[in-house]
Design a protein around this motif. Structure first.
Motif, mmCIF file in Angstrom:
data_model
loop_
_atom_site.group_PDB
_atom_site.id
_atom_site.type_symbol
_atom_site.label_atom_id
_atom_site.label_comp_id
_atom_site.label_asym_id
_atom_site.label_seq_id
_atom_site.Cartn_x
_atom_site.Cartn_y
_atom_site.Cartn_z
ATOM 1 N N THR A 48 44.294 81.481 48.561
ATOM 2 C CA THR A 48 43.142 81.317 48.945
ATOM 3 C C THR A 48 42.682 82.201 47.839
ATOM 4 N N LYS A 49 41.295 81.502 46.740
ATOM 5 C CA LYS A 49 41.181 81.372 45.632
ATOM 6 C C LYS A 49 39.836 82.512 45.940
ATOM 7 N N ASP A 54 31.099 83.526 44.840
ATOM 8 C CA ASP A 54 30.708 83.506 46.617
ATOM 9 C C ASP A 54 30.604 83.165 47.804
ATOM 10 N N GLY A 55 31.893 82.679 47.877
ATOM 11 C CA GLY A 55 32.498 82.525 49.163
ATOM 12 C C GLY A 55 33.734 83.259 49.162
ATOM 13 N N PHE A 56 34.464 83.807 48.809
ATOM 14 C CA PHE A 56 35.496 84.725 48.922
ATOM 15 C C PHE A 56 35.428 85.490 50.135
ATOM 16 N N ALA A 57 34.639 86.229 49.677
ATOM 17 C CA ALA A 57 33.917 87.191 50.973
ATOM 18 C C ALA A 57 34.667 86.544 52.288
ATOM 19 N N ALA A 58 34.004 85.232 52.951
ATOM 20 C CA ALA A 58 34.517 84.566 54.283
ATOM 21 C C ALA A 58 36.245 83.862 53.760
ATOM 22 N N ALA A 62 39.644 84.793 56.601
ATOM 23 C CA ALA A 62 40.144 84.184 57.589
ATOM 24 C C ALA A 62 41.099 84.672 57.025
ATOM 25 N N LEU A 63 41.569 84.819 55.739
ATOM 26 C CA LEU A 63 43.400 85.699 55.228
ATOM 27 C C LEU A 63 43.812 86.647 55.737
ATOM 28 N N LEU A 64 42.586 87.849 56.055
ATOM 29 C CA LEU A 64 43.239 89.130 56.778
ATOM 30 C C LEU A 64 43.617 88.943 58.224
ATOM 31 N N GLU A 65 42.889 87.805 58.345
ATOM 32 C CA GLU A 65 43.010 87.606 60.141
ATOM 33 C C GLU A 65 43.905 87.728 60.476
#
Length: 108
Positions: A48-49, A54-58, A62-65
């Motif tokens: 997970t980069k 700008d795309g890290f929140a998504a 996903a990682l948190l889920e």
């Protein structure tokens, strides 16, 4: 906006395209590069980069889920590569958020 110059005497970050400069008291310059993953696909490798940001929140959601849904008997290990101030701050923030989310669902 693109920063084109830093006027240290006036404490201004000068911007391109005729935009007005931004004054500062303390300036943090975090211009790290976009990481190279050697062609490894994020979706299949577990990477997970953070950058580009700008795309890290998504990607974080996903990682948190994945972590929240994981089996407590087989916890997911989250590793931060990059030991600078940003990496340390990210690791601490991630740990706190994961711990809080697990408490909410009774998995702590």
């Amino acid at each position: 906006a693109e920063a084109v110059n830093i006027d240290r005497k006036s404490k201004l970050v000068e911007l391109g395209n005729g935009q007005p400069p931004i004054p500062y008291d303390v300036l943090s310059i975090d211009i790290g590069c976009t990481p190279m993953t050697g062609g490894i696909e994020e979706k299949t490798s577990g990477i997970t980069k953070v950058k580009p940001i700008d795309g890290f929140a998504a990607r974080w959601d996903a990682l948190l889920e994945r972590v929240v849904k994981s089996d407590p008997k087989e916890p997911i290990q989250v590793v931060v590569v990059g030991g600078g101030a940003g990496g340390v701050e990210l690791a601490c923030s991630m740990q706190l958020r994961i711990e809080n989310e697990l408490k909410i669902i009774g998995k702590s």
